[in-house]
Design a protein around this motif. Structure first.
Motif, PDB file in Angstrom:
ATOM      1  N   ASP A   1      -7.558   6.345  -7.682  1.00 26.74           N
ATOM      2  CA  ASP A   1      -8.179   5.754  -6.489  1.00 26.74           C
ATOM      3  C   ASP A   1      -9.568   5.223  -6.824  1.00 26.74           C
ATOM      4  O   ASP A   1      -9.942   4.129  -6.414  1.00 26.74           O
TER       5      ASP A   1
ATOM      6  N   GLY B   1       0.797  -1.219   0.000  1.00 25.05           N
ATOM      7  CA  GLY B   1       0.000   0.000   0.000  1.00 25.05           C
ATOM      8  C   GLY B   1       0.830   1.269   0.000  1.00 25.05           C
ATOM      9  O   GLY B   1       0.286   2.361   0.097  1.00 25.05           O
TER      10      GLY B   1
ATOM     11  N   PRO C   1      -4.131  -2.811  -0.744  1.00 22.85           N
ATOM     12  CA  PRO C   1      -4.881  -2.976  -1.983  1.00 22.85           C
ATOM     13  C   PRO C   1      -4.747  -4.310  -2.707  1.00 22.85           C
ATOM     14  O   PRO C   1      -5.663  -4.720  -3.410  1.00 22.85           O
TER      15      PRO C   1
ATOM     16  N   THR D   1      -9.850   2.575  -3.983  1.00 21.67           N
ATOM     17  CA  THR D   1      -8.940   2.777  -2.855  1.00 21.67           C
ATOM     18  C   THR D   1      -9.062   4.210  -2.350  1.00 21.67           C
ATOM     19  O   THR D   1      -9.616   5.077  -3.010  1.00 21.67           O
TER      20      THR D   1
ATOM     21  N   ARG E   1      -4.633   0.705  -9.788  1.00 24.36           N
ATOM     22  CA  ARG E   1      -4.326   2.072  -9.364  1.00 24.36           C
ATOM     23  C   ARG E   1      -3.086   2.588 -10.094  1.00 24.36           C
ATOM     24  O   ARG E   1      -3.066   3.713 -10.603  1.00 24.36           O
TER      25      ARG E   1
ATOM     26  N   ARG F   1      -7.790  -0.275   0.582  1.00 25.68           N
ATOM     27  CA  ARG F   1      -9.070  -0.578  -0.068  1.00 25.68           C
ATOM     28  C   ARG F   1     -10.172   0.193   0.646  1.00 25.68           C
ATOM     29  O   ARG F   1     -10.231   0.206   1.879  1.00 25.68           O
TER      30      ARG F   1
END
Length: 157
Positions: free
Chosen positions: A146, A79, A100, A151, A107, A93
């Motif tokens: 995102d 992440g 994630p 995310t 992303r 997330r």
């Protein structure tokens, strides 16, 4: 309408933190660009525009592919990129605040790969819209990358 943050999710990261993280990560992108340029063009060419077209294309493409691999692998696994680590934030997330995983690659793709369209001016315009999106997005302050990956960026605890 009030939207509740998932239980246990840290607070959202601030705009300044996000900016500084991207600043660090863009320095890494510039390093990838310098590496690709020096490797492919070396001392053979006084001006990059004098290089063969194939080398010019590679010099334009390789940094974005390397950046995509860097951002995707680090975001999927933890992440955080080096920039996010430096300012103590991370991607999470939206559903549960977890790392994630595969969404980290989505992303990264939405962030890095439009840079391949640099010659068409589409890449820079998309990047600008992408990174500014979080300033008016409510309630999660999400950029387009995102939103695509579902995310948010939160404080790293």
């Amino acid at each position: 309408m009030t939207v509740e943050q998932p239980i246990g999710m840290p607070p959202l990261a601030g705009y300044g933190q996000r900016f500084l993280a991207r600043f660090v990560d863009n320095a890494i992108l510039l390093a990838f660009d310098a590496l690709a340029s020096s490797t492919l063009l070396g001392g053979d060419v006084a001006d990059a525009r004098d290089a063969p077209a194939a080398k010019q294309v590679l010099v334009g493409v390789i940094p974005f592919l390397l950046y995509f691999a860097y951002e995707g692998a680090m975001t999927a696994a933890r992440g955080q990129t080096l920039g996010k680590m430096a300012v103590r934030i991370r991607a999470a997330r939206l559903a549960d605040g977890a790392v994630p995983g595969p969404a980290g690659w989505t992303r990264a793709a939405v962030y890095a790969l439009p840079g391949l369209l640099l010659a068409l001016l589409v890449g820079p315009l998309f990047w600008l819209l992408n990174v500014l999106w979080c300033t008016w997005d409510r309630p999660w302050h999400q950029c387009l990358h995102d939103k695509a990956a579902r995310t948010v960026v939160v404080a790293a605890v």
